[in-house]
Design a protein around this motif. Structure first.
Motif, PDB file in Angstrom:
ATOM      1  N   VAL A  22       7.805  27.704  25.982  1.00  0.00           N
ATOM      2  CA  VAL A  22       7.376  27.073  24.724  1.00  0.00           C
ATOM      3  C   VAL A  22       8.369  27.406  23.617  1.00  0.00           C
ATOM      4  O   VAL A  22       8.694  26.550  22.783  1.00  0.00           O
ATOM      5  N   GLU A  23       8.856  28.629  23.617  1.00  0.00           N
ATOM      6  CA  GLU A  23       9.850  29.033  22.614  1.00  0.00           C
ATOM      7  C   GLU A  23      11.113  28.184  22.737  1.00  0.00           C
ATOM      8  O   GLU A  23      11.654  27.705  21.731  1.00  0.00           O
ATOM      9  N   ARG A  24      11.574  27.981  23.960  1.00  0.00           N
ATOM     10  CA  ARG A  24      12.787  27.176  24.194  1.00  0.00           C
ATOM     11  C   ARG A  24      12.578  25.739  23.715  1.00  0.00           C
ATOM     12  O   ARG A  24      13.442  25.160  23.030  1.00  0.00           O
ATOM     13  N   CYS A  42      11.523  34.367  14.992  1.00  0.00           N
ATOM     14  CA  CYS A  42      10.971  35.646  15.438  1.00  0.00           C
ATOM     15  C   CYS A  42      10.875  35.552  16.960  1.00  0.00           C
ATOM     16  O   CYS A  42       9.936  34.940  17.490  1.00  0.00           O
ATOM     17  N   PRO A  43      11.847  36.104  17.678  1.00  0.00           N
ATOM     18  CA  PRO A  43      11.883  35.934  19.139  1.00  0.00           C
ATOM     19  C   PRO A  43      10.773  36.705  19.843  1.00  0.00           C
ATOM     20  O   PRO A  43      10.298  37.725  19.331  1.00  0.00           O
ATOM     21  N   ILE A  44      10.392  36.233  21.009  1.00  0.00           N
ATOM     22  CA  ILE A  44       9.321  36.879  21.761  1.00  0.00           C
ATOM     23  C   ILE A  44       9.720  38.298  22.155  1.00  0.00           C
ATOM     24  O   ILE A  44       8.974  39.250  21.939  1.00  0.00           O
ATOM     25  N   HIS A  45      10.901  38.429  22.742  1.00  0.00           N
ATOM     26  CA  HIS A  45      11.393  39.760  23.101  1.00  0.00           C
ATOM     27  C   HIS A  45      12.918  39.745  23.122  1.00  0.00           C
ATOM     28  O   HIS A  45      13.557  38.737  22.798  1.00  0.00           O
ATOM     29  N   SER A  96      14.624  36.880  25.309  1.00  0.00           N
ATOM     30  CA  SER A  96      14.053  35.540  25.416  1.00  0.00           C
ATOM     31  C   SER A  96      14.986  34.483  24.820  1.00  0.00           C
ATOM     32  O   SER A  96      15.334  34.524  23.650  1.00  0.00           O
ATOM     33  N   ASN A  97      15.436  33.568  25.663  1.00  0.00           N
ATOM     34  CA  ASN A  97      16.248  32.410  25.266  1.00  0.00           C
ATOM     35  C   ASN A  97      17.513  32.779  24.478  1.00  0.00           C
ATOM     36  O   ASN A  97      17.939  32.047  23.578  1.00  0.00           O
ATOM     37  N   THR A  98      18.114  33.906  24.831  1.00  0.00           N
ATOM     38  CA  THR A  98      19.287  34.369  24.073  1.00  0.00           C
ATOM     39  C   THR A  98      20.472  33.403  24.192  1.00  0.00           C
ATOM     40  O   THR A  98      21.199  33.199  23.219  1.00  0.00           O
ATOM     41  N   ALA A  99      20.661  32.801  25.358  1.00  0.00           N
ATOM     42  CA  ALA A  99      21.829  31.924  25.557  1.00  0.00           C
ATOM     43  C   ALA A  99      21.777  30.723  24.623  1.00  0.00           C
ATOM     44  O   ALA A  99      22.766  30.396  23.949  1.00  0.00           O
ATOM     45  N   TYR A 147      17.485  41.954  18.854  1.00  0.00           N
ATOM     46  CA  TYR A 147      17.837  40.688  19.506  1.00  0.00           C
ATOM     47  C   TYR A 147      19.350  40.502  19.431  1.00  0.00           C
ATOM     48  O   TYR A 147      19.943  40.617  18.357  1.00  0.00           O
ATOM     49  N   PRO A 148      20.019  40.203  20.572  1.00  0.00           N
ATOM     50  CA  PRO A 148      21.488  40.228  20.634  1.00  0.00           C
ATOM     51  C   PRO A 148      22.182  38.968  20.101  1.00  0.00           C
ATOM     52  O   PRO A 148      22.909  38.291  20.817  1.00  0.00           O
ATOM     53  N   VAL A 149      21.932  38.646  18.837  1.00  0.00           N
ATOM     54  CA  VAL A 149      22.610  37.525  18.183  1.00  0.00           C
ATOM     55  C   VAL A 149      23.146  38.021  16.842  1.00  0.00           C
ATOM     56  O   VAL A 149      22.418  38.681  16.092  1.00  0.00           O
TER      57      VAL A 149
END
Length: 342
Positions: A105-107, A124-127, A130-133, A152-154
């Motif tokens: 759903v996030e994607r 606000c990412p789930i974890h 999640s969908n980092t790419a 979150y790695p962004v």
């Protein structure tokens, strides 16, 4: 009554169309006195800008997208209040979507937001993964700010709280009132869990209190029925231990606010048998029985700062010159009856 247009506003105010347009768009070229006069007149006469023409002229929709993993607690409502108010001040509309703690759903929410032509995204990412790419790819061309769950790695601006310090201070308070056997309840796949658990561990290390692995519990928070079942089962297991806990710490609003009810249904006296505290921004904490000691986050301020940072990126012509900030706001502990022990 004829529709009020930019041209009719200008004629009524005896100004040029350009001046009125700049005033409505908060241009630095226009004095505050003129801006105030134009806005008041526009509001009095119910002026509505031509959105399509505005988009064609500027290439912007003046819309900010917001994606949250849930919207069921006062914490999210307070963040959204800060977001909405600050966006409005900056002449942005807000579109909100709920990813429901579900990566698929996030994607979908992320791709739909981009398809809507938003000028920037508050996520606000789930974890942590999640969908980092897709988010990393989107951040290359769409202004982005990560808020609340900031681990979150962004590379971009991030706005959250001092999570580990919050749980550290909570443990310290429990130690000081003689409750040194603390179970900690964490959410599975939540972007806040790692930092908040780190504070729990550091407090035990600093106060030289052994960490017991059986006291660290992970719960599914995707729906309330599963959460209640998980709380009941795990509390029963904890209390059946040869050396059971005498306090419980909740690492999320959802866990903390439902814990008291579950304990009441199980007939477990609070704080006599178990002292309880945790992250919670509910204004009902004082009205619960017993009133709940909480770690409170500055939710409205998180929303306000997140929008300001996003607008900064949107308005920056050369974004490569931006120095990304990781804003960490302090939490506070509100002491109440659930940790008031003799």
């Amino acid at each position: 009554m004829a529709k009020i247009t930019l041209k009719s506003l200008a004629q009524a105010l005896n100004m040029s169309v350009s001046t009125v347009s700049k005033a409505l768009n908060d241009s630095h070229e226009i004095s505050e006195e003129t801006k105030k006069r134009v806005r008041e007149y526009a509001q009095q006469h119910n002026y509505q800008p031509n959105i399509i023409a505005q988009i064609l002229k500027t290439g912007k929709t003046n819309t900010i997208g917001v994606i949250l993993p849930k919207m069921s607690s006062p914490f999210e409502s307070q963040m959204l209040e800060g977001i909405q108010n600050t966006a409005s001040v900056n002449n942005f509309r807000v579109v909100i979507m709920n990813s429901m703690e579900n990566e698929a759903v996030e994607r979908t929410s992320i791709t739909e937001m981009i398809a809507k032509g938003i000028d920037g995204l508050l996520l606000c990412p789930i974890h942590e993964q999640s969908n980092t790419a897709i988010v990393q790819e989107i951040a290359k061309h769409t202004p982005l700010v990560i808020f609340d769950r900031t681990n979150y790695p962004v590379e971009t601006h991030k706005v959250g709280v001092l999570n580990s310090e919050g749980t550290y201070d909570a443990c310290k308070h429990l130690f000081e009132i003689g409750r040194k056997d603390i179970a900690v309840l964490c959410g599975v796949h939540q972007g806040i869990t790692a930092d908040r658990l780190a504070g729990y561990i550091k407090a035990h290390e600093d106060f030289q209190i052994p960490i017991r692995k059986e006291f660290i519990i992970y719960l599914t928070v995707k729906n309330i029925a599963e959460l209640h079942e998980g709380l009941s089962e795990n509390v029963q297991k904890l209390l059946a231990l040869p050396h059971p806990p005498n306090a419980i710490l909740g690492t999320s609003d959802t866990i903390t606010t439902h814990l008291l009810g579950v304990l009441a249904n199980m007939g477990i006296p609070v704080p006599e048998q178990l002292a309880v505290l945790g992250f919670a921004n509910t204004d009902l904490a004082m009205s619960l029985n017993p009133s709940l000691t909480t770690i409170r986050q500055p939710a409205t301020e998180i929303g306000e700062i997140a929008v300001k940072k996003l607008v900064e990126i949107i308005n920056k012509k050369n974004r490569s010159q931006i120095e990304w900030e990781n804003v960490k706001l302090p939490t506070t502990i509100r002491l109440r009856k659930s940790t008031e022990v003799d």
